[in-house]
Scaffold this active site. Structure first.
Site, short mmCIF file in Angstrom:
data_model
loop_
_atom_site.label_atom_id
_atom_site.label_comp_id
_atom_site.label_asym_id
_atom_site.label_seq_id
_atom_site.Cartn_x
_atom_site.Cartn_y
_atom_site.Cartn_z
N CYS A 1 43.52 30.65 -6.68
CA CYS A 1 42.53 31.58 -6.14
C CYS A 1 41.11 30.97 -5.95
O CYS A 1 40.29 30.66 -6.93
CB CYS A 1 42.40 33.06 -6.81
SG CYS A 1 41.29 34.05 -6.08
N ARG B 1 37.55 33.44 -7.16
CA ARG B 1 37.42 33.94 -8.57
C ARG B 1 36.22 34.26 -9.07
O ARG B 1 36.11 34.80 -10.18
CB ARG B 1 38.06 32.71 -9.49
CG ARG B 1 39.52 32.76 -9.47
CD ARG B 1 40.04 31.64 -10.45
NE ARG B 1 40.46 30.52 -9.63
CZ ARG B 1 40.56 29.17 -10.27
NH1 ARG B 1 40.53 29.37 -11.61
NH2 ARG B 1 40.83 28.20 -9.47
N TRP C 1 39.49 41.23 -1.12
CA TRP C 1 39.13 41.36 0.12
C TRP C 1 39.77 40.17 0.91
O TRP C 1 40.04 39.00 0.12
CB TRP C 1 37.64 41.32 0.69
CG TRP C 1 36.62 40.58 -0.17
CD1 TRP C 1 36.62 39.24 0.07
CD2 TRP C 1 36.11 40.83 -1.20
NE1 TRP C 1 35.62 38.72 -0.60
CE2 TRP C 1 35.21 39.88 -1.62
CE3 TRP C 1 35.93 42.01 -1.88
CZ2 TRP C 1 34.33 39.57 -2.80
CZ3 TRP C 1 34.98 42.03 -3.03
CH2 TRP C 1 34.33 40.61 -3.46
N GLU D 1 42.79 33.03 5.77
CA GLU D 1 44.16 33.33 5.49
C GLU D 1 44.85 33.90 6.68
O GLU D 1 46.08 33.89 6.85
CB GLU D 1 44.17 34.52 4.17
CG GLU D 1 43.48 34.00 3.04
CD GLU D 1 43.80 35.05 2.04
OE1 GLU D 1 42.65 36.16 1.86
OE2 GLU D 1 44.49 35.25 1.28
N1 ARG Z 1 47.35 34.92 1.67
C1 ARG Z 1 47.57 36.27 1.65
C2 ARG Z 1 47.66 36.94 2.89
O1 ARG Z 1 47.33 36.34 3.99
C3 ARG Z 1 46.92 36.98 0.71
C4 ARG Z 1 46.74 36.38 -0.87
C5 ARG Z 1 45.50 36.84 -1.33
N2 ARG Z 1 44.18 37.01 -0.79
C6 ARG Z 1 43.06 37.54 -1.24
N3 ARG Z 1 41.90 37.33 -0.24
N4 ARG Z 1 43.03 38.53 -2.03
O2 ARG Z 1 48.25 38.09 3.00
#
Ligand code: ARG
Length: 378
Positions: A75, A78, A242, A247
């Site tokens: 992560c 963090r 969030w 991602e």
């Molecule tokens: N990578 C994952 C997704 O796209 C989420 C993982 C957690 N990410 C976060 N920002 N807490 O769904």
């Protein structure tokens, strides 16, 4: 509801448990400055000798969950670990109640768009089968291709075997129901529209972008990992923060084995897709990231960007070094999938060799109640 074999929840051996408890309680008292370590250790030792297990106080659970986040090698967000709010729901294990509390989790974490990091820790004997609370279905389109999020093909198939019926007109963003397993039964719960907050994407400079009809949900809630604190296992402990725009924009919508949207984005932007050397993929990828950032901002929904988060991560590393703590990390997860070498993380090295606890861990397949089964979940 469907039948699955009875639950088997293996408890670690008492000796191992006591060693883990000791280590955690020392850390807890040292980091929080709370007095009474010796008394607490004696109490827990006695409790384990008597019952084979022990109970964390609410404060210990809160700190333990925060440490599990701080220790998450993959992560990059963090730095915010002390801000994790913890809902102590260890008295809740019945599927209907778990579902009601999951709806509350979505509501509280969403917080009108000012998303708050949150974990809900439930009691024993229950778990969530979905790997995130909000997941989009994947369907074979009948001609060898797929519609939806291919990453969720197995989950979709499993939920269909458990009795879920897709909508009459399946679409690319159909939210899957939650599957909650307890006492050998799988219970399905559809999420309502008010629980699923989504952001529709538009581009500040390319009006044609909106016609792509792309969107994503705003809350990533990881729901299939075990929280391990002081040797105790919490198999139902969904947590959320969030999103980071990469991602969604550089992976979920862009990966060829996910939504594979770069060719469509390139077309909407009028790019020359006949030649690789036009760098149409890179330009489409960049503009998709711009669109996601712009749209979350316009909707007033919290979202991180990869440059700021990388900077915060380096600051987190420095803070940890000052506290004499090693930071475990997995480089390939920490660097952004967009312009990675522009981030300070690119030039740093990380290792992940120590088994640091508290932690969020994949539940070993053998621990899954339904995997001890000879008959499949139907
Ligand atoms: N990578 C994952 C997704 O796209 C989420 C993982 C957690 N990410 C976060 N920002 N807490 O769904």
């Amino acid at each position: 509801m469907s039948q699955a074999p009875a639950l088997v929840w293996p408890q670690p051996a008492a000796e191992f448990l006591w060693a883990e408890a000791r280590t955690f309680l020392r850390t807890f008292h040292a980091e929080t400055g709370r007095p009474g370590l010796r008394v607490r250790l004696r109490q827990v030792q006695k409790e384990i000798a008597l019952n084979g297990t022990y109970r964390l106080s609410c404060e210990e659970l809160i700190h333990g969950a925060q440490l599990a986040w701080r220790n998450s090698a993959r992560c990059v967000g963090r730095a915010y670990w002390p801000a994790l709010r913890v809902r102590d729901l260890r008295h809740v294990s019945a599927p209907d109640e778990v579902f009601a509390e999951l709806r509350t989790h979505l509501h509280l974490a969403w917080n009108g768009g000012q998303i708050k990091p949150l974990i809900s820790v439930f009691g024993p004997g229950v778990r969530i089968i979905n790997d995130q609370l909000i997941r989009y279905a994947a369907y074979p389109d009948g001609s060898g291709g797929w519609q939806g999020d291919l990453q969720n093909a197995d989950l979709t198939a499993r939920l269909r075997r458990s009795g879920w019926e897709p909508p009459a007109q399946p679409g690319p963003f159909d939210v899957l129901p939650l599957a909650i397993e307890a006492a050998g039964n799988v219970h399905l719960y559809p999420l309502g529209l008010q629980e699923i907050q989504e952001v529709h994407f538009q581009h500040p400079a390319y009006p044609a972008f909106a016609a792509l009809n792309l969107k994503w949900h705003a809350l990533p809630v990881i729901s299939d990992l075990r929280l391990e604190v002081g040797g105790l296992h919490f198999d139902c402990a969904p947590f959320s923060g969030w999103y980071l725009q990469t991602e969604i924009a550089a992976r979920n919508l862009a990966d060829a084995q996910r939504y594979d949207q770069l060719p469509r984005v390139a077309q909407a932007l009028g790019l020359d897709t006949r030649r690789e050397r036009s760098l149409w993929r890179d330009r489409a990828l960049l503009e998709l990231n711009v669109a996601v950032l712009h749209s979350f901002d316009a909707a007033g929904v919290k979202l991180a960007d990869h440059h700021s988060v990388s900077r915060h991560f380096v600051r987190f590393e420095q803070k940890e070094a000052r506290a004499n703590r090693a930071v475990q990390g997995r480089w390939s997860w920490l660097i952004a999938p967009l312009s990675p070498a522009t981030s300070p993380i690119w030039h740093r090295q990380y290792s992940e060799d120590a088994q640091v606890r508290p932690a969020f861990l994949k539940v070993p397949v053998l621990d899954h109640p339904s995997s001890a089964a000879t008959c499949p979940v139907h």
